[in-house]
Design a protein around this motif. Structure first.
Motif, PDB file in Angstrom:
ATOM      1  N   MET A 173       5.712  -5.261  12.304  1.00  4.98           N
ATOM      2  CA  MET A 173       7.051  -5.383  11.791  1.00  4.98           C
ATOM      3  C   MET A 173       7.360  -4.170  10.924  1.00  4.98           C
ATOM      4  O   MET A 173       6.466  -3.424  10.560  1.00  4.98           O
ATOM      5  N   LYS A 174       8.616  -4.001  10.620  1.00  2.00           N
ATOM      6  CA  LYS A 174       9.034  -2.877   9.784  1.00  2.00           C
ATOM      7  C   LYS A 174       9.468  -3.380   8.424  1.00  2.00           C
ATOM      8  O   LYS A 174       9.945  -4.499   8.279  1.00  2.00           O
ATOM      9  N   GLY A 175       9.252  -2.538   7.426  1.00  2.00           N
ATOM     10  CA  GLY A 175       9.655  -2.861   6.077  1.00  2.00           C
ATOM     11  C   GLY A 175       9.972  -1.585   5.323  1.00  2.00           C
ATOM     12  O   GLY A 175       9.854  -0.485   5.851  1.00  2.00           O
ATOM     13  N   ARG A 176      10.341  -1.749   4.062  1.00  2.00           N
ATOM     14  CA  ARG A 176      10.722  -0.610   3.231  1.00  2.00           C
ATOM     15  C   ARG A 176       9.798  -0.533   2.030  1.00  2.00           C
ATOM     16  O   ARG A 176       9.566  -1.529   1.339  1.00  2.00           O
ATOM     17  N   ALA A 177       9.231   0.653   1.793  1.00  2.00           N
ATOM     18  CA  ALA A 177       8.365   0.865   0.629  1.00  2.00           C
ATOM     19  C   ALA A 177       9.208   0.754  -0.638  1.00  2.00           C
ATOM     20  O   ALA A 177      10.195   1.471  -0.786  1.00  2.00           O
ATOM     21  N   VAL A 178       8.821  -0.172  -1.520  1.00  2.00           N
ATOM     22  CA  VAL A 178       9.606  -0.397  -2.740  1.00  2.00           C
ATOM     23  C   VAL A 178       8.854  -0.048  -4.016  1.00  2.00           C
ATOM     24  O   VAL A 178       9.472   0.117  -5.062  1.00  2.00           O
ATOM     25  N   ASN A 179       7.526   0.064  -3.935  1.00  2.00           N
ATOM     26  CA  ASN A 179       6.748   0.425  -5.120  1.00  2.00           C
ATOM     27  C   ASN A 179       5.429   1.026  -4.662  1.00  2.00           C
ATOM     28  O   ASN A 179       4.829   0.551  -3.692  1.00  2.00           O
ATOM     29  N   ILE A 180       4.986   2.055  -5.381  1.00  2.00           N
ATOM     30  CA  ILE A 180       3.711   2.703  -5.059  1.00  2.00           C
ATOM     31  C   ILE A 180       2.848   2.674  -6.309  1.00  2.00           C
ATOM     32  O   ILE A 180       3.296   3.042  -7.398  1.00  2.00           O
ATOM     33  N   THR A 181       1.613   2.199  -6.138  1.00  2.00           N
ATOM     34  CA  THR A 181       0.667   2.129  -7.254  1.00  2.00           C
ATOM     35  C   THR A 181      -0.586   2.912  -6.865  1.00  2.00           C
ATOM     36  O   THR A 181      -0.696   3.400  -5.745  1.00  2.00           O
ATOM     37  N   ASP A 182      -1.538   2.999  -7.770  1.00  2.00           N
ATOM     38  CA  ASP A 182      -2.798   3.674  -7.469  1.00  2.00           C
ATOM     39  C   ASP A 182      -3.579   2.965  -6.363  1.00  2.00           C
ATOM     40  O   ASP A 182      -4.371   3.582  -5.663  1.00  2.00           O
ATOM     41  N   TYR A 183      -3.362   1.652  -6.214  1.00  2.00           N
ATOM     42  CA  TYR A 183      -4.154   0.866  -5.277  1.00  2.00           C
ATOM     43  C   TYR A 183      -3.425   0.520  -3.986  1.00  2.00           C
ATOM     44  O   TYR A 183      -3.992  -0.112  -3.094  1.00  2.00           O
ATOM     45  N   GLY A 184      -2.167   0.923  -3.829  1.00  2.00           N
ATOM     46  CA  GLY A 184      -1.476   0.629  -2.583  1.00  2.00           C
ATOM     47  C   GLY A 184       0.030   0.742  -2.670  1.00  2.00           C
ATOM     48  O   GLY A 184       0.579   1.257  -3.640  1.00  2.00           O
ATOM     49  N   VAL A 185       0.671   0.232  -1.624  1.00  2.00           N
ATOM     50  CA  VAL A 185       2.120   0.323  -1.484  1.00  2.00           C
ATOM     51  C   VAL A 185       2.681  -1.081  -1.288  1.00  2.00           C
ATOM     52  O   VAL A 185       2.204  -1.831  -0.421  1.00  2.00           O
ATOM     53  N   PHE A 186       3.693  -1.442  -2.070  1.00  2.00           N
ATOM     54  CA  PHE A 186       4.384  -2.703  -1.871  1.00  2.00           C
ATOM     55  C   PHE A 186       5.533  -2.461  -0.902  1.00  2.00           C
ATOM     56  O   PHE A 186       6.314  -1.523  -1.075  1.00  2.00           O
TER      57      PHE A 186
END
Length: 91
Positions: A1-14
């Motif tokens: 599925m497709k989504g939109r990156a809304v937050n980036i942290t040291d441990y991953g992408v929301f």
């Protein structure tokens, strides 16, 4: 599925899958390549990304996502090429 990156942290992408529904792509699930220093090397906030749902835990309200799973596994491709070349006497 497709989504939109809304937050980036040291441990991953929301990634927002639908309005109000987000999942986490852990840094280890971003690419098949070597480990990177920070997810922002691959994804930027606002990017549309293709993801696969790896796990869903409603009781903890967590969705685990993977991006690398949407691409062919290069290690499996190498193994397949080796087998194909052995059969042709090329190894």
């Amino acid at each position: 599925m497709k989504g939109r990156a809304v937050n980036i942290t040291d441990y991953g992408v929301f990634v927002e899958l639908e309005e109000g529904i987000e999942g986490l792509v852990h840094i280890s699930e971003l690419t098949w390549g070597k480990k990177m220093k920070h997810p922002s090397k691959v994804v930027h906030i606002g990017d549309t990304v293709e993801v696969m749902v790896l796990d869903c835990d409603p009781s903890k309200r967590r969705i685990s996502l993977g991006m690398k799973q949407t691409e062919p596994n290069p290690w499996a491709l190498i193994e397949e090429n080796i087998r194909r070349n052995k059969g042709a006497g090329k190894v």
